[in-house]
Scaffold this active site. Structure first.
Site, PDB file in Angstrom:
ATOM      1  N   THR A 110      72.988  26.411  50.873  1.00 59.13           N
ATOM      2  CA  THR A 110      74.052  26.956  51.712  1.00 59.13           C
ATOM      3  C   THR A 110      74.926  27.923  50.933  1.00 59.13           C
ATOM      4  OG1 THR A 110      76.068  26.403  52.961  1.00 59.13           O
ATOM      5  CG2 THR A 110      75.457  24.900  51.194  1.00 59.13           C
ATOM      6  N   TYR A 135      80.711  18.328  50.726  1.00 53.47           N
ATOM      7  CA  TYR A 135      79.491  18.909  51.285  1.00 53.47           C
ATOM      8  C   TYR A 135      78.930  19.980  50.353  1.00 53.47           C
ATOM      9  CZ  TYR A 135      76.532  21.817  54.261  1.00 53.47           C
ATOM     10  OH  TYR A 135      75.480  22.548  54.756  1.00 53.47           O
TER      11      TYR A 135
END
Length: 308
Positions: A110, A135
């Site tokens: 990501t 995250y």
């Protein structure tokens, strides 16, 4: 002779598209997921529990040449994030060392691995990752595990750092998926209270991400060990994305009654990916306009609601 491609997380929002894309190009797809479904999973395997030797045996038995890691997602607890984003990657890396012919691994990371950046920044792969959320930190740890093993010669990995995705099959756990769920039964004239982040983020249609995955799987060996950013290269206001989704649903912008409140984010308030490495190494570029992506997202959801 067709290539055998294993897709981990085959029943997820991204994994289903990855399976379809490889099948469409004539490859044999081994979909791996905890809960097989008609979406195309052929092997039931809980990657959170499977030992590396078990995964290696399964991949070897099917003569797997490419593995795409599309696992993970918007899990919440620290334990779940470590399991989904780090532990599964470590087990995949360990499994590859046990295989007589280690496969190429395409790992979907990501853009949030870089951490927050100043507004206006074009994020390229030379930026040092400094993630600030659980995250982002666990996603980076998973990507780094594959990159370290590749540098050591015990794996053959490519990391795609993708921006947020939208389009058909977008999960309800994402912001746009949650918006879609909230407006699906709204009638003209209704108002929906909602908090929208004052942020600008790079979003990409899931089918464009899938195209990058396929290209990374087929790219020359010189791409092994590379980190490649994948995004549209545009920072779009979150409110604009919501308005496009409302338009797709046939609703006016004032359907949303914006509420002031703090908004939790998986990353920073600004993301804009530099796509030049993806263009150079993969011959890739985004093709789907965001308003079209959100229309397709709405119509796909409407079809699934009607079939439920």
């Amino acid at each position: 002779m067709s290539t055998v491609v294993a897709v981990l997380g085959a029943t997820g929002g991204v994994g289903q598209h990855v399976c379809s894309a490889f099948r469409a190009s004539g490859d044999r797809v081994l979909g791996i997921a905890r809960r097989p479904s008609a979406a195309g999973s052929a092997l039931r395997l809980d990657l959170a529990e499977a030992a590396p030797a078990q995964l290696a045996a399964a991949l070897t038995a099917h003569r797997t040449e490419i593995v795409v890691n599309a696992t993970g997602g918007w899990v919440l607890s620290a334990e779940a994030m470590h399991l989904a984003h780090v532990q599964i990657v470590e087990r995949l890396v360990a499994a590859s060392t046990l295989m007589p012919d280690p496969p190429r691994i395409v790992h979907i990371g990501t853009i949030h691995e870089y951490g927050p950046v100043p507004a206006g920044t074009l994020i390229d792969e030379s930026r040092r990752p400094e993630p600030q959320t659980g995250y982002a930190r666990t996603k980076l740890a998973g990507s780094q595990a594959l990159l370290n093993a590749t540098a050591a010669g015990t794996a053959r990995g490519v990391v795609l750092r993708a921006v947020n995705v939208c389009g058909p099959g977008t999960t309800s756990a994402s912001f746009l998926g949650a918006v879609l769920d909230r407006i699906r039964d709204v009638r003209p004239g209704d108002r929906v209270p909602m908090t929208i982040a004052d942020a600008r983020r790079d979003y990409l249609d899931v089918r464009d991400l899938t195209d990058a995955v396929v290209r990374a799987a087929r790219a020359p060996e010189s791409t092994v060990g590379q980190v490649i950013n994948v995004g549209r290269g545009e920072a779009v206001a979150m409110r604009q994305l919501v308005d496009w989704l409302l338009a797709a649903a046939g609703l006016p912008p004032d359907t949303i009654d914006e509420q002031g409140a703090a908004v939790q984010s998986k990353g920073g308030d600004w993301t804009r990916a530099d796509n030049r490495r993806a263009a150079r190494l993969l011959g890739w570029q985004p093709r789907t306009a965001l308003d079209a992506s959100l229309r397709d997202m709405w119509h796909d959801a409407a079809r699934r609601y009607s079939e439920a």
